[in-house]
Write an enzyme that holds these catalytic residues in place. Sequence first.
Site, PDB file in Angstrom:
ATOM      1  N   SER A 143      38.492 -39.569 113.853  1.00 41.05           N
ATOM      2  CA  SER A 143      38.716 -40.565 114.904  1.00 41.05           C
ATOM      3  C   SER A 143      37.387 -41.107 115.379  1.00 41.05           C
ATOM      4  O   SER A 143      36.352 -40.440 115.274  1.00 41.05           O
ATOM      5  CB  SER A 143      39.422 -39.924 116.099  1.00 41.05           C
ATOM      6  OG  SER A 143      38.491 -39.168 116.864  1.00 41.05           O
ATOM      7  N   ASP A 144      37.388 -42.306 115.927  1.00 41.83           N
ATOM      8  CA  ASP A 144      36.200 -42.792 116.615  1.00 41.83           C
ATOM      9  C   ASP A 144      35.978 -41.892 117.845  1.00 41.83           C
ATOM     10  O   ASP A 144      36.839 -41.102 118.227  1.00 41.83           O
ATOM     11  CB  ASP A 144      36.366 -44.271 117.005  1.00 41.83           C
ATOM     12  CG  ASP A 144      35.016 -44.976 117.124  1.00 41.83           C
ATOM     13  OD1 ASP A 144      34.003 -44.299 117.373  1.00 41.83           O
ATOM     14  OD2 ASP A 144      34.978 -46.209 116.975  1.00 41.83           O
TER      15      ASP A 144
END
Length: 774
Positions: free
Chosen positions: A295-296
């Site tokens: 994920s970012d």
Amino acid sequence: MGSSRRMAKPNLHPILCLLCLLSPRLASAQNPVFACDVQGNPTLASFAFCNRTLDIDSRVKDLVGRLTLTEKVGFLGDKAGAVPRLGIPSYEWWSEALHGVSYVGPGTHFSSLIPGATSFPQVILTAASFNTTLFTAIGKVVSTEARAMYNVGLAGLTFWSPNVNIFRDPRWGRGQETPGEDPLLSSKYGAAYVRGLQDADDPNKLKVGACCKHYTAYDLDNWKGVRRFTFNAIVTQQDLDDTFNPPFKSCVIDGNVASVMCSYNQINGKPSCADPDLLAGTIRGEWKLNGYIVSDCDSVDTLYNSQHYAKTPEDAAAITIKAGLDLNCGTFLTQHAQAAVQAGKLGESEIDRALANNFATQMRLGFFDGDPRKLPYGGLGPSDVCTAENQGLAVEAARQGIVLLKNINAALPLNPSAIGSLAVIGPNINVTKTMIGNYEGTPCKYTTPLQGLAAAASSNSKITAVAGCQDVSCSANSLQLDPAKAAAAAADATILIVGADQSVEREDFDRTDLNLPGQQTVLVQEVTKAAKGTVILVIMSGGPFDISFAKNNDKVSGILWVGYPGEAGGAAIADVLYGKVNPSGRLPVTWYPQSFADKVPMTDMRMRPDPSTGYPGRTYRFYTGEVVYSFGDGLSYTNFNHRLLRAPPDQVSIPLEEDHQCRKQQCGSLDLHDGWCQKLAFDLHVQVENAGNIAGGHTVFLFYSPPVVHNAPRKHLLGFEKVQLRPKEVGKVAFNVDVCRDMSLVDEEGKKKVALGSHVLHVGNLKHLLTVGV
Ligand SMILES: *[C@@H]1O[C@H](CO)[C@@H](O)[C@H](O)[C@H]1NC(C)=O
Ligand SMILES: *[C@@H]1O[C@H](CO)[C@@H](O)[C@H](O)[C@H]1NC(C)=O
Ligand SMILES: *[C@@H]1O[C@H](CO)[C@@H](O)[C@H](O)[C@H]1NC(C)=O
């Protein structure tokens, strides 16, 4: 220790120096982080996961089987937990290497031992070279320097680069990080850079792990208060399939990338990191990612706390992991995944799957193979960083990318012996950090434009440098026209170096207009008016500007766009201005007029125009309005001619089965079919001649325009190839065009089709009509 003493420059304050000796960031030679140190702990040798002769799947299975649930969730965050009983140290997954090893991620830092790394041009300029060999060569240098830093404990092995989002809107603050607006160039760039970084023929090995980000339809950061953390991108299936996703697909399939990062934004109401169709379905299922989905930072927290997409933290943990997320940049999953399992919202086997993807990547990197200094790449160290050769490639990349946009009366290249005095004017004339853009590292050294010009000018010529304004924001208060005009009035030639820096366009900050910042336009106009000699305008920026005022002013003889040209950008600029290098870069994005920014909201994701509302569409593939400069524009100091050596056929017939309905009635397009798709390919050979008197590089673009059906692009790049030619030399470029692969379309539902009717193939001014029928 010796090396940390080297830091103690005599002029440093003693207290500062004490701090620098104590700071862990400045510590000298350290050991790399690795697991399975069997020399240090012989019991580890009996663990199958430490056994290098076993296959990765068995080792991963063994390792996952030894962990408790509590230990497992510790491996779901970027700062992965240590398990001392198994000889596993903590590992920081987050490092960055967008255009050189960067200090932006917490996994990498510089010290007195390795104080800097080669800082290549920002990606948008490298992309302008249209040279895929160069993209890979840069990736290899970066991964060599990264491994060297890993070996002395200064870097990780997993780098969250490149950024392959389509540069959809010219105002995007992060457009500079990307290869531009075209899906083909972005796809080729992504795969080529990843191949350079990962640098391994064996799919079970990785020199370092790359990551293609941010999946998907992420290209708005902070525009008039609309922020990436909560933005819901409304995207059609068609735009997703033929614009936003192709670079990611190419990263996975052609580049064999070790990771894909999902973005912050929602796509049609679903956060990308919680969408099982996008993650498990497309990346893992359809494209068959060999690696991990991350994920970012911190997308999972964002979708819970800012988007309120899940009711409880446990729900947020469960939906993201179930959607296919393997690793969370941040601490959200580490904190909440165990509770999600205990609440019955998430199976432990889902966590095992995530861990298996993460561990398998680390196994391919050699992390579980014991001391890396005894393994391949183990010999790399400080002397492999910032070598003359590596730094030479940084200058070369800038030379290959710089784009010549205007050159009237052959004003360029400048003749050093004819220029007794040179005025160099503008806020970017002597910049250092500006040249390396964002996601930067500490460079080996800088060559500023002024330094480059001073080195290239003839020894008896006089250079007068005037900033004209304090910085790129160029406020009315800081504007100093008189000294700038006086310098230009007295000089044989004037070089204006203007544009942007990170205060104008950056992460979390989009522009609202396309004009040069502050009073820069006034500066350029007034200096041009006052100038005695040739005026050359140099734009240093990531994104494009509306500079039609200069394009249309005959007194501005030359215009160059130099991107953010990297640590030695000043040398490359001087090489181009003085003709030591013949420019060959081409614009990787459309340069729109200011009216585009006035009329088109950045939040409107549609690529295709809508004539009923006046929406003009985006990028050269769809945009219908006026441009300042077009995608692919770029001049040379020589001329190139094209001739079609081997033309494609005039007609291609698709062998449909007898009872196909399109044999009986008129069809606009056909679904691709495995049977006939195999056979529909042709060659197109182009002869290129350098008709001028100096050597130069030239990119041959093969575009096509399909029949008007399914809202197809007006024009679409299906191939490019760059050649270097000596004066009068004739070269050949060969394209093999596969109708189904290269000339198909995506229809409104995302189905691949071949349009029937007349397709126009273009190379320069050459056009060839190809009819596809049944
Ligand atoms: C590693 O695995 C191989 C293949 O199964 C086996 O022959 C060898 O004994 C193992 N090594 C150790 C130290 O257990
Ligand atoms: C240009 O920048 C360099 C590097 O920061 C500096 O050493 C030099 O003094 C500057 N030159 C001028 C004329 O300002
Ligand atoms: C592409 O880049 C490589 C590496 O710098 C260089 O050797 C080659 O000449 C370039 N190709 C062209 C056609 O410019």
